[in-house]
Write an enzyme that holds these catalytic residues in place. Structure first.
Site, PDB file in Angstrom:
ATOM      1  N   LYS A 112      -8.360  -3.756  -0.199  1.00 17.36           N
ATOM      2  CA  LYS A 112      -8.659  -3.010  -1.416  1.00 17.36           C
ATOM      3  C   LYS A 112     -10.156  -2.992  -1.723  1.00 17.36           C
ATOM      4  CE  LYS A 112      -4.105  -3.261  -3.430  1.00 17.36           C
ATOM      5  NZ  LYS A 112      -3.473  -4.033  -2.329  1.00 17.36           N
TER       6      LYS A 112
HETATM    7  C1  LIG Z   1      -2.356  -3.550  -1.593  1.00 20.56           C
HETATM    8  C2  LIG Z   1      -2.056  -4.192  -0.286  1.00 20.56           C
HETATM    9  C3  LIG Z   1      -1.158  -3.615   0.649  1.00 20.56           C
HETATM   10  C4  LIG Z   1      -0.396  -2.338   0.356  1.00 20.56           C
HETATM   11  O1  LIG Z   1      -1.219  -1.201   0.352  1.00 20.56           O
HETATM   12  P1  LIG Z   1      -0.747   0.132  -0.383  1.00 20.56           P
HETATM   13  O2  LIG Z   1      -1.910   1.038  -0.362  1.00 20.56           O
HETATM   14  O3  LIG Z   1      -0.355  -0.279  -1.774  1.00 20.56           O
HETATM   15  O4  LIG Z   1       0.411   0.658   0.395  1.00 20.56           O
HETATM   16  C5  LIG Z   1      -0.961  -4.263   1.854  1.00 20.56           C
HETATM   17  N1  LIG Z   1      -1.587  -5.436   2.139  1.00 20.56           N
HETATM   18  C6  LIG Z   1      -2.459  -6.004   1.285  1.00 20.56           C
HETATM   19  C7  LIG Z   1      -3.094  -7.297   1.649  1.00 20.56           C
HETATM   20  C8  LIG Z   1      -2.723  -5.418   0.046  1.00 20.56           C
HETATM   21  O5  LIG Z   1      -3.574  -6.018  -0.803  1.00 20.56           O
END
Ligand SMILES: *Cc1c(COP(=O)(O)O)cnc(C)c1O
Length: 499
Positions: A112
């Site tokens: 993120k």
């Molecule tokens: C947020 C997140 C996901 C999922 O991603 P999306 O875009 O919500 O599908 C997967 N792995 C980690 C470590 C995350 O922080």
């Protein structure tokens, strides 16, 4: 290029879509068309930096931002020491058919960061372009990870502030420390006496409370959210699909134009949707493999066309994928409906009223030419961490391991030899306890604290412990405030008033 709402009621510029986040009719902003990036442009990416690749992709969508503005934003977002690898999203070799795209080299060790380090700069520019003079006050409710990523992203970005609410005592001690030690003059962290639902509902109530908006307005502040449906969070994620492809061509692993698959650990459907957008823009992607944990609502959707949310919610070892309503799916539904907003509205109304909708067999068949879906429960996840380490010496976090396990299922069932890139969404150091338990077994790992587990992982993997973990032991705690769940507004106004 304009942006439409998936539910029909908007036509806005890129900066407006980013500033406002969600359309007034409740829909998500989508680009009016997909800009095409021809293969010779992708070939040029081979010799350029990640930052340069990002500027090119972003500018294709963000037409009311100048190249200079995007360049500055990208350079501020992806600088060291926030990112500890100059490649930003390096591609690692796992075996002849499998590569890992590491998305966890940012300040909070999860993917993120890639979007949340850039979004604040895009929002600040959007405010300027739309003559918005108020401070953009980001409010976030977090169950742990998103809060820290938002704090790091907005920290000291002029014209913005960021306040994170978290359930006090309801996040891991590492997560709490990560948040409460955040620096910056515009960051605020508030513990809430309640669980995550109380915290999230409290923030949602603030967003719909007119009196609260008026109080904020009087303070010169505009409340806003940075959640993953903002187009400004999606577009930075499109970049690394192109970047990974260019790197693989560059290293001779694939030839230009060759089709490859991407495997994506999925929750809110943002990351994998960015891959779908990359494919629509001309990147040679064969399949997108959608990997879920035991909350496998997307696996069911891609198998029998029905999205069904009235089901048990499970807490798993991959908490960032514990989601029953994948908000970004609405953008895929819009494309699946041949961009008919009325059809999207019908499905969303059915979802709100009865907890399910179906896109029908014909549309499902069309989606299945691109998407393949599977899931792995906690046992399979632990096994996968162990197996991959035994066979390849590579240590994965639980989210990435879900993807790895689903890729193994895909290959078992299809015998498809196509080269695959697995998105590694978090660093194993973020989940040192669980990862060491997977490698050693629970008994041998018992009694070690997180930092001790991290030291063992360092020994096993040969990858140094990231500074953002080791420094937590000594960083001073700067945020101490805790409030009752029905006093969140007062606590927030106190914090912001004292800025
Ligand atoms: C947020 C997140 C996901 C999922 O991603 P999306 O875009 O919500 O599908 C997967 N792995 C980690 C470590 C995350 O922080």
């Amino acid at each position: 290029m304009s942006f439409y709402s998936t539910r029909g009621g908007a036509c806005v510029t890129a900066s407006q879509a980013i500033l406002w986040g969600l359309a007034h009719d409740g829909g998500l902003y989508v680009p009016s068309m997909f800009p095409q990036i021809p293969l010779d442009r992708i070939a040029e990416f081979g010799s350029s930096s990640y930052q340069h690749r990002a500027v090119r992709i972003l500018h294709a969508f963000l037409e009311d931002y100048s190249i200079g503005e995007i360049e500055e934003a990208v350079n501020l977002a992806y600088a060291s020491p926030a990112f500890d690898d100059p490649a930003i999203t390096p591609v690692k070799y796992l075996d002849r058919q499998t590569y890992v795209l590491e998305l966890f080299h940012g300040p909070t060790l999860a993917f993120k960061d890639i979007a949340l380090k850039l979004l604040p700069h895009l929002i600040a520019l959007a405010a300027e372009k739309n003559d918005e003079k108020r401070e953009i006050s980001i409010l976030v409710a977090t169950s742990g990870d998103t809060g820290k990523a938002a704090l790091e992203g907005f920290k000291d970005v002029p014209g913005t502030s960021c306040t994170v609410f978290y359930p006090y005592g309801g996040v891991s001690s590492i997560q709490e420390l990560q948040m409460t030690t955040t620096g910056g003059s515009n960051t605020h962290v508030l513990g809430v006496r309640g669980n995550f639902d109380d915290t999230q509902n409290g923030v949602k109530r603030l967003f719909t409370d007119k009196a609260f908006h008026e109080k904020m307005n009087a303070m010169g502040k505009l409340p806003s959210s940075a959640n993953s449906i903002n187009f400004g969070r999606l577009v930075p994620q499109v970049v690394y699909y192109f970047s990974a492809y260019a790197d693989l061509v560059n290293s001779g692993a694939i030839r230009m134009g060759q089709s490859i698959h991407f495997v994506v650990p999925t929750g809110n459907f943002g990351d994998i949707l960015a891959g779908y957008y990359a494919k629509q823009m001309g990147l040679p992607i064969g399949r997108l493999i959608c990997a879920s944990n035991r909350n496998n609502v997307l696996t069911d959707f891609f198998t029998d066309s029905t999205y069904y949310t009235h089901r048990t919610f499970f807490q798993t070892l991959s908490p960032s994928m514990d989601i029953l309503i994948s908000s970004n799916l609405e953008r895929l539904l819009y494309e699946s409906a041949n961009r008919d907003p009325n059809l999207v509205k019908t499905w969303m109304t059915q979802l709100a009223e009865s907890g399910s909708f179906s896109v029908g067999v014909q549309r499902l068949k069309a989606l299945q030419t691109t998407f393949w879906a599977g899931y792995a429960d906690d046992n399979m996840t632990m096994e996968e961490i162990h197996t991959v380490y035994e066979r390849k010496g590579y240590v994965m976090d639980p989210h990435t391991a879900v993807g790895s396990r689903v890729l193994a299922q895909y290959r078992d069932r299809t015998n498809d030899p196509t080269t695959c890139v697995l998105l590694a969404t978090a660093s194993p150091y973020k989940f040192s306890d669980d990862v060491l338990r997977a490698l050693w077994g629970c008994e041998r790992a018992a009694g070690l604290d997180t930092f001790a587990c991290a030291r063992e992982l360092e020994r096993l993997s040969g990858v140094p412990i990231p500074k953002s973990i080791s420094e937590l032991k000594t960083l001073p705690v700067r945020h101490h405030s805790v409030c009752e769940k029905d006093e969140m507004e007062a606590a927030l106004l106190r914090e912001l008033g004292g800025e």
